[in-house]
Design an enzyme around this catalytic site. Structure first.
Site, PDB file in Angstrom:
ATOM      1  N   CYS A   9       0.822  -1.281  -0.058  1.00  9.45           N
ATOM      2  CA  CYS A   9       0.055  -0.016   0.001  1.00  9.45           C
ATOM      3  C   CYS A   9       0.794   1.131   0.056  1.00  9.45           C
ATOM      4  CB  CYS A   9      -0.842   0.025   1.243  1.00  9.45           C
ATOM      5  SG  CYS A   9      -1.830  -1.622   1.538  1.00  9.45           S
TER       6      CYS A   9
ATOM      7  N   ARG B 116       1.716   1.562  -5.990  1.00  6.98           N
ATOM      8  CA  ARG B 116       1.956   0.670  -4.998  1.00  6.98           C
ATOM      9  C   ARG B 116       0.720  -0.367  -4.635  1.00  6.98           C
ATOM     10  NH1 ARG B 116       4.887   0.860  -0.373  1.00  6.98           N
ATOM     11  NH2 ARG B 116       7.077   1.728  -0.794  1.00  6.98           N
TER      12      ARG B 116
ATOM     13  N   TRP C 147      -3.271  -2.324  -1.710  1.00  9.42           N
ATOM     14  CA  TRP C 147      -3.050  -3.639  -2.341  1.00  9.42           C
ATOM     15  C   TRP C 147      -3.380  -4.385  -1.075  1.00  9.42           C
ATOM     16  CZ3 TRP C 147      -0.044  -8.016  -1.612  1.00  9.42           C
ATOM     17  CH2 TRP C 147       0.121  -8.790  -2.519  1.00  9.42           C
TER      18      TRP C 147
ATOM     19  N   ASN D  63       0.266   0.680   5.835  1.00 10.04           N
ATOM     20  CA  ASN D  63       0.879  -0.436   5.013  1.00 10.04           C
ATOM     21  C   ASN D  63       1.435  -1.662   5.703  1.00 10.04           C
ATOM     22  OD1 ASN D  63       2.245  -1.650   2.869  1.00 10.04           O
ATOM     23  ND2 ASN D  63       4.261  -0.341   2.922  1.00 10.04           N
ATOM     24  N   GLY D  64       1.212  -2.781   5.301  1.00  8.08           N
ATOM     25  CA  GLY D  64       1.756  -3.913   6.206  1.00  8.08           C
ATOM     26  C   GLY D  64       0.831  -4.824   6.580  1.00  8.08           C
TER      27      GLY D  64
ATOM     28  N   GLU E 226      14.279 -13.161 -17.538  1.00  9.79           N
ATOM     29  CA  GLU E 226      13.814 -11.787 -17.155  1.00  9.79           C
ATOM     30  C   GLU E 226      12.765 -11.718 -18.218  1.00  9.79           C
ATOM     31  OE1 GLU E 226      13.718 -10.028 -14.927  1.00  9.79           O
ATOM     32  OE2 GLU E 226      13.313  -7.940 -15.763  1.00  9.79           O
TER      33      GLU E 226
ATOM     34  N   LYS F  50       9.013 -10.661 -17.634  1.00 11.30           N
ATOM     35  CA  LYS F  50       8.402  -9.296 -18.056  1.00 11.30           C
ATOM     36  C   LYS F  50       6.963  -9.526 -18.734  1.00 11.30           C
ATOM     37  CE  LYS F  50       9.596  -7.016 -16.110  1.00 11.30           C
ATOM     38  NZ  LYS F  50      11.078  -7.161 -15.014  1.00 11.30           N
TER      39      LYS F  50
ATOM     40  N   GLU G 134       4.355 -10.507 -16.435  1.00  8.24           N
ATOM     41  CA  GLU G 134       3.728  -9.444 -15.647  1.00  8.24           C
ATOM     42  C   GLU G 134       3.099  -8.378 -16.502  1.00  8.24           C
ATOM     43  OE1 GLU G 134       7.786  -8.008 -13.915  1.00  8.24           O
ATOM     44  OE2 GLU G 134       6.857  -7.921 -12.326  1.00  8.24           O
TER      45      GLU G 134
ATOM     46  N   HIS H 135      13.368 -32.137 -22.336  1.00 11.10           N
ATOM     47  CA  HIS H 135      12.903 -32.946 -21.323  1.00 11.10           C
ATOM     48  C   HIS H 135      11.605 -32.532 -20.772  1.00 11.10           C
ATOM     49  CE1 HIS H 135      17.037 -34.516 -21.117  1.00 11.10           C
ATOM     50  NE2 HIS H 135      17.423 -33.299 -21.586  1.00 11.10           N
TER      51      HIS H 135
ATOM     52  N   LYS I 273       4.510  -2.890  -6.437  1.00 13.54           N
ATOM     53  CA  LYS I 273       5.905  -2.516  -6.753  1.00 13.54           C
ATOM     54  C   LYS I 273       6.973  -3.223  -5.715  1.00 13.54           C
ATOM     55  CE  LYS I 273       9.393  -0.418  -8.742  1.00 13.54           C
ATOM     56  NZ  LYS I 273       9.878  -1.313 -10.145  1.00 13.54           N
TER      57      LYS I 273
HETATM   58  C1  AGP Z   1       9.887  -6.979 -11.249  1.00 14.64           C
HETATM   59  O1  AGP Z   1       9.485  -6.753 -12.582  1.00 14.64           O
HETATM   60  C2  AGP Z   1       8.967  -7.315 -10.364  1.00 14.64           C
HETATM   61  N1  AGP Z   1       8.217  -6.572 -10.139  1.00 14.64           N
HETATM   62  C3  AGP Z   1       9.485  -8.319  -9.096  1.00 14.64           C
HETATM   63  O2  AGP Z   1       9.952  -9.363  -9.274  1.00 14.64           O
HETATM   64  C4  AGP Z   1      10.676  -7.414  -8.355  1.00 14.64           C
HETATM   65  O3  AGP Z   1      11.887  -7.409  -8.943  1.00 14.64           O
HETATM   66  C5  AGP Z   1      10.740  -8.242  -6.949  1.00 14.64           C
HETATM   67  O4  AGP Z   1       9.560  -8.153  -6.172  1.00 14.64           O
HETATM   68  C6  AGP Z   1      12.054  -7.806  -6.155  1.00 14.64           C
HETATM   69  O5  AGP Z   1      12.013  -6.475  -5.785  1.00 14.64           O
HETATM   70  P1  AGP Z   1      13.162  -5.593  -5.307  1.00 14.64           P
HETATM   71  O6  AGP Z   1      14.309  -5.791  -6.162  1.00 14.64           O
HETATM   72  O7  AGP Z   1      12.734  -4.323  -4.956  1.00 14.64           O
HETATM   73  O8  AGP Z   1      13.517  -6.533  -3.920  1.00 14.64           O
END
Ligand code: AGP
Length: 607
Positions: A2, A31, A81, A107-108, A480, A484, A487, A503, A602
């Site tokens: 959040c 967030r 969130w 937040n938390g 990666e 992406k 995501e 495999h 994020k």
């Molecule tokens: C990346 O596109 C993601 N949003 C996610 O995997 C991110 O890299 C991961 O949560 C780690 O975040 P950080 O690097 O802030 O620890």
């Protein structure tokens, strides 16, 4: 998770507070976008706050409740969130006490909320939501029956277990914000005419450049011209804690790009140049020595940062250092083997990912020293590590990490270079020389590949699944690229070591199934060519990222994109860029907003 924000002005006369709250909400939207809310003190004499909240995007909630037209002397704002309680109007923040005089944004997770709620309900408090957060205003209300607001807030915070960043507004003290932090980030602004607290630095920077980054277990209050912080019941000396931040809030705006993700992809040459020029070679050499002397290196990270960790592990192995990359949340499965003489490496853009922070603590608890690679100065991971190396990518707003990944890899490559020099291994010595060329080469990659990738992304956007295959250093790039695409374009994508694809994964391949190959290392080229042929034989649509002028590779593919070639380690940076663009344009073709991927936040600050 959040996003939270609070502001209180010195003035007695109500101000145009609405636009200030809207701006904060817009900044914090990345967030969490399950719901949005604000609470406002419309005058200094009000006995209660006014709350406006609902599910939906910031623009929708702001429009529906005419947030822009609100006037007042203080307010708090929140983007949610969801953790406890589904996304709904009732569960949206701010939450208030029974009287409506105490408003809280959080937040938390409050771990002991169930027992607190039971206790408060038995004392006559009425709850209106399913959230853990709602216990906080009721607790404050309960203590305010006998104590003034600040003491009541302090008592209430003392009751909470779990992770939290909290801002509270109490009607009887309209010029004051109360705050507390444990594990979740929180920043306090230092200004004369207003008091500001937020989960994010850019949101504070709209009001002041002088900030205090709170540490774990700190709590306090702020009014215009005044900040008071305590820890464990004792005041914290803030004299050396106020820092002047040079990032402007506008650095976090889109600057003409349709999305932050595209802006940040294009910012990579600048971010890489900034990281390169900010490298502290003394620290890097000390870090290289620590790596060299380590009995075993455990690299902990999550998501994209873990992919940078894989690059590091491959490089360390090449230099004779035993290293294991571990999903941070799985650190428990190796911690029994960790002891003195081992070194942990935590890679985290935010430095606040709870899984990574918990892993750092577990490794240190087992006797290891820890080195952090992070983008955020003063972040929790940075503060809890023995050696800290910063990437200097600037603020990354898009949920999908792009420039923070490439700058992480640049730092990893610099470390490998320092280590190669220290151990006299000429094998990857050229990595250091080529590094200087990376920012310019990434500009070239963007110029050369954006057009063709945009075209290619149409075909990928129409498919339900895709594979990304690579060997050696091509594998973290493939991983990666696949992350992406999942995501932001919501296309099922998997990355495999190309040899492993036979495999099992190859069973899915038929009739135009897209398979993307990353050819960034000549050493593994022959074997990878064989894997392309296997996929072609199953009617896959093969797409290659290949070095320029490699006609023997070009002829293998249905489509290919030429990417400039330096050396395999620096190529990780160059070759991931077209895959970032591929995911971005596939998302746009599919009509999704790449900056707001569903279900993602994020920074993941819950375990
Ligand atoms: C990346 O596109 C993601 N949003 C996610 O995997 C991110 O890299 C991961 O949560 C780690 O975040 P950080 O690097 O802030 O620890």
């Amino acid at each position: 998770m959040c996003g939270i924000f609070g502001i209180a002005y010195r003035t007695e006369a109500p101000l145009a507070l609405g636009p200030v709250l809207r701006r904060a909400l817009e900044r914090l939207e990345y967030r969490g976008y399950d719901s949005v809310g604000v609470a406002v003190m419309t005058s200094a004499n009000s006995e209660s706050v006014q709350v406006y909240k609902d599910v939906g995007k910031v623009s929708e909630v702001v429009g529906k409740y005419s947030i822009d037209s609100l006037r007042g002397v203080a307010g708090v704002a929140h983007t949610r969130w969801a953790t406890h309680g589904r996304p709904s109007k009732e569960n949206a923040h701010p939450h208030v006490d029974c009287t409506g005089a105490v408003a809280v944004v959080h937040n938390g997770i409050i771990q002991n909320y169930a027992e607190l709620r039971e206790r408060l309900a038995a004392a006559g408090h009425t709850f209106r939501s399913e959230t853990d957060t709602e216990v906080i205003p009721h607790l404050i209300e309960e203590y305010m029956k006998a104590l003034p607001p600040w003491e009541a807030f302090r008592e209430a915070i003392g009751q909470l277990r779990g992770a939290f960043a909290i801002v509270a507004l109490i009607a009887s003290e309209p010029h004051t914000l109360y705050f507390a932090r444990r594990l979740s980030p929180l920043v306090v602004g230092v200004a004369e005419e207003s008091a500001v607290v937020a989960s994010d630095l850019p949101t504070v920077l709209d009001h002041t450049r002088r900030v205090i980054v709170l540490h774990d277990d700190e709590y306090g209050y702020t009014a215009p011209g005044e900040v008071h912080v305590e820890r464990g019941g004792a005041p914290v000396d803030l004299a050396s804690r106020v820092v002047e931040i040079s990032w402007t809030a506008d650095m976090a705006s889109k600057e003409g790009y349709p999305h932050y993700m595209l802006k940040e992809i294009h910012e990579q040459p600048m971010a890489l140049a900034g990281t390169l020029s900010g490298l502290d070679w003394d620290t890097l050499r000390a870090a290289a020595e620590a790596l060299h002397n380590a009995r075993h290196v455990y690299i902990v990270a999550a998501g994209t940062s873990l992919h940078a960790g894989h690059v590091m592990a491959l490089g360390l192995a090449r230099l004779g250092v035993k290293a294991t990359p571990i999903v941070a949340s799985e650190v428990h499965s190796v911690v029994g083997a960790v002891g003195e003489g081992d070194l942990g490496v935590a890679i985290s853009q935010s430095g606040e990912t709870i899984d990574t922070l918990v892993a750092v603590r577990a490794l240190r608890g087992a006797g290891a020293r820890v080195m952090a690679i992070t983008n955020v100065v003063g972040s929790s991971v940075a503060r809890e590590s023995d050696i800290v190396i910063y990437t200097r990518a600037g603020p990354e707003v898009a949920v999908a990490a792009t420039k923070t990944f490439t700058t992480q890899v640049l730092v990893v490559n610099a470390l490998l270079h320092a280590l190669a020099e220290a151990v006299g291994n000429g094998d990857i010595a050229h990595v250091g020389d080529n590094m200087q060329r990376v920012p310019h080469m990434v500009s070239r990659v963007l110029q050369l590949t954006e057009g063709p990738i945009r075209e290619l992304s149409r075909a990928v956007a129409g498919r339900a699944s895709a594979y990304y295959l690579g060997r050696g250093l091509g594998l973290p790039v493939a991983m990666e690229g696949a992350l992406k695409l999942k995501e932001v374009a919501y296309i099922h994508a998997e990355a495999y070591p190309a040899g492993e694809s036979k495999h099992g994964p190859i069973a899915l391949v038929a009739d135009g199934f897209p398979v993307i190959f990353v050819f960034l290392d000549r050493e593994v080229e022959k074997a990878l060519m064989g894997n392309v042929m296997e996929m072609r034989a199953r009617d896959a649509t093969t797409i290659g990222l290949i070095p320029p002028g490699a006609s023997h590779l070009a002829e293998l593919f249905d489509s290919y994109v030429e990417v400039p070639y330096l050396d395999p380690y620096n190529n990780v940076i160059l070759y991931v860029v077209p895959l970032q663009l591929l995911a971005y344009y596939a998302a746009v073709h599919r009509g999704y907003d790449p900056d707001k991927p569903r279900n993602l936040a994020k920074t993941v600050t819950v375990e």
